[in-house]
Design an enzyme around this catalytic site. Structure first.
Site, mmCIF file in Angstrom:
data_model
loop_
_atom_site.group_PDB
_atom_site.id
_atom_site.type_symbol
_atom_site.label_atom_id
_atom_site.label_comp_id
_atom_site.label_asym_id
_atom_site.label_seq_id
_atom_site.Cartn_x
_atom_site.Cartn_y
_atom_site.Cartn_z
ATOM 1 N N SER A 134 -2.654 -6.165 4.415
ATOM 2 C CA SER A 134 -2.213 -6.707 3.131
ATOM 3 C C SER A 134 -2.984 -7.986 2.841
ATOM 4 O O SER A 134 -3.796 -8.446 3.661
ATOM 5 C CB SER A 134 -0.710 -6.999 3.162
ATOM 6 O OG SER A 134 -0.429 -8.040 4.089
ATOM 7 N N LYS A 135 -2.726 -8.591 1.686
ATOM 8 C CA LYS A 135 -3.466 -9.780 1.266
ATOM 9 C C LYS A 135 -3.274 -10.948 2.219
ATOM 10 O O LYS A 135 -4.120 -11.844 2.281
ATOM 11 C CB LYS A 135 -3.054 -10.173 -0.152
ATOM 12 C CG LYS A 135 -3.551 -9.195 -1.215
ATOM 13 C CD LYS A 135 -3.159 -9.643 -2.606
ATOM 14 C CE LYS A 135 -3.687 -8.665 -3.648
ATOM 15 N NZ LYS A 135 -3.290 -9.069 -5.029
ATOM 16 N N ARG A 136 -2.159 -10.956 2.946
ATOM 17 C CA ARG A 136 -1.970 -12.076 3.872
ATOM 18 C C ARG A 136 -2.955 -12.006 5.041
ATOM 19 O O ARG A 136 -3.144 -12.991 5.761
ATOM 20 C CB ARG A 136 -0.527 -12.113 4.384
ATOM 21 C CG ARG A 136 -0.101 -10.931 5.210
ATOM 22 C CD ARG A 136 1.405 -10.947 5.450
ATOM 23 N NE ARG A 136 1.880 -9.752 6.135
ATOM 24 C CZ ARG A 136 1.927 -9.626 7.439
ATOM 25 N NH1 ARG A 136 1.534 -10.630 8.209
ATOM 26 N NH2 ARG A 136 2.371 -8.524 7.996
#
Length: 475
Positions: free
Chosen positions: A237-239
């Site tokens: 994910s973007k994290r």
């Protein structure tokens, strides 16, 4: 086996995700290995969220990666249209037919499948009729007490009890088919032989098989690919970093390197070879070498691989790729000849991991740095020793004419001076390089002087001397 036909079918509701790009690549490689066809189909039936701009980005992503579809919205083909929004009439006809056959039905329980973001099995009391209203959706009348079994080309046999499926939705209304229904209809119409997709679609497969059975369609072969995971083994994910494919382009990754890296996420060629061209990947690709468990996305490994591809590029080709990044950093390249610019690029080529790094790596060529004392200091040198070191470098460099300053000409003189100045040559060479570049890591001082020229190099050394002299006076 019939001619292999595979497809990648993204929804244009956002940029192409790196996981989607990997799925597309696997489909492309499989098709090429089998001498088949790779199809791009745009699944844009979600009118509220689908945007033309995202479709454009998806198509651009394929072109940049170098995996063009054989058939698609731009390429055309014998099985178009290749946008679901242009196939609505065929869905309507088949939905009406299934309603008449009482295989699907109207249901007023629009939200019963989703409660607190968890899937709920829904058996509708209106499955035999009586649920039609303006707000009703269409559901499939799922047979009870059956077991749906299919052989997954990656994971082996998978079975699902229909008791865990329930009456699932197939359309918002007669003109708005949902994913599973439109997907099944299009796969059949386009003669798709193999459906290769992420393992998060496994739960959709028994539903699609039930729809295929109701429509009188044969089943394609299914293979579900392992998910791409972050370093913490959760879904990427973007994290964890950038997830949109074109972000990697903007950050200076080469498409050849990214294809190579993505291919090795969840698959291996059975050898120790890590750098493979697209043709080599296609020649080696087989589904039996796709791993069953998730693949960890390692940005450090991608950076290494991208650096290897950068080093393989001819310097003239690399220069063309780097120049937009240099200009984007705001540097005026007009003050340097093409020969000098090529010298800068050739110096940085062995060190680059990403094209976009070039701006921060070469900024000191285009603007004079201010080197603080702590950067000028080699080990435990005193301020007085730093000043003496810079004085010595000025003396050595001043002994050369402008035309005679080349790396080979000045290197011997500076190395001799360094040995005379201190048993530790770093006492002369470290402050010299730091004064010229303003960085802890840079090319060697002789290469830098050869590019900057004598006068600019002397100006930088004298600026550093002023800092050192002022610091010494303060003490």
């Amino acid at each position: 086996m019939a001619d292999v036909r595979v497809r990648f079918a993204p929804s244009p509701t956002g940029p192409l995700h790196i996981g989607g790009a990997r799925s597309a690549l696997f489909n492309y490689l499989f098709a090429k290995k089998q001498g088949g066809r790779f199809i791009l189909r745009i699944e844009d039936t979600d009118r509220d969220r689908s945007e033309k701009e995202f479709e454009k980005m998806i198509i651009e992503s394929f072109a940049w990666l170098g995996i063009p579809p054989d058939e698609g919205p731009i390429e055309g083909g014998d099985f178009g249209p290749y946008r679901q929004s242009e196939r609505i009439d065929s869905y309507k006809t088949l939905l009406k037919s299934l309603i008449e056959q009482r295989k699907i039905f109207f249901c007023p329980h629009v939200k019963d499948e989703q409660t607190d973001n968890k899937f709920q099995v829904h058996w509708c009391e209106f499955r035999d009729g009586g649920g039609e209203s303006a707000e009703s959706i269409l559901r499939f009348k799922t047979p009870k007490d059956r077991v749906m079994i299919f052989h997954d080309l990656v994971k082996g046999e998978i079975s699902t009890k229909t008791s865990a499926i329930g009456d699932f939705s197939v359309a918002k209304n007669i003109e708005a088919p949902l994913y599973n229904f439109a997907n099944v209809v299009d796969d059949y119409a386009m003669q798709i032989t193999h459906v290769l997709r992420g393992e998060d679609h496994i739960a959709n497969t028994p539903k699609q098989m039930l729809l295929q059975e109701a429509l009188g369609y044969s089943n394609p072969l299914y293979g579900h690919l392992p998910l791409i995971l972050g370093p913490d083994r959760s879904k990427l994910s973007k994290r964890h970093g950038p997830t949109a494919l074109l972000e990697y382009k903007a950050r200076g990754y080469l498409p050849e390197a990214l294809c190579n890296y993505l291919a090795l996420l969840g698959w291996n060629p059975g050898t120790d070879q890590e750098l493979l061209s697209l043709d080599e990947l296609a020649a080696a690709f087989s589904l039996d070498k796709v791993q069953k468990s998730g693949a960890i996305f390692d940005i450090t490994k991608l950076d290494w691989m991208n650096g290897e591809y950068i080093r393989r590029l001819p310097s003239t080709e690399l220069a063309g790729l780097l120049m937009p990044h240099i200009k984007e950093a705001g540097f005026s390249v007009g003050e340097y000849s093409r020969e000098k610019l090529m010298s800068i690029i050739e110096l940085e080529q062995p060190r680059l991991k990403r094209l976009a790094e070039i701006g921060e790596r070469v900024d000191f060529y285009f603007k004079r740095p201010a080197a603080p004392m702590e950067l000028l200091r080699w080990k435990t040198m005193t301020d007085a020793k730093i000043l003496a070191s810079l004085d010595k470098s000025v003396d050595v460099l001043s002994g050369f004419s402008m035309d005679s300053v080349t790396k080979n000409n000045i290197e011997d003189s500076f190395l001799k001076a360094a040995s005379e100045f201190s048993p530790d040559r770093g006492a002369l060479l470290w402050p010299l390089r730091a004064a010229l570049s303003g960085k802890r890591a840079s090319p060697g001082p002789f290469e830098i002087i050869a590019i900057l020229g004598r006068d600019e190099s002397l100006a930088r050394l004298n600026a550093a001397r002023e800092i050192a002299a002022g610091k010494r006076k303060d003490n």
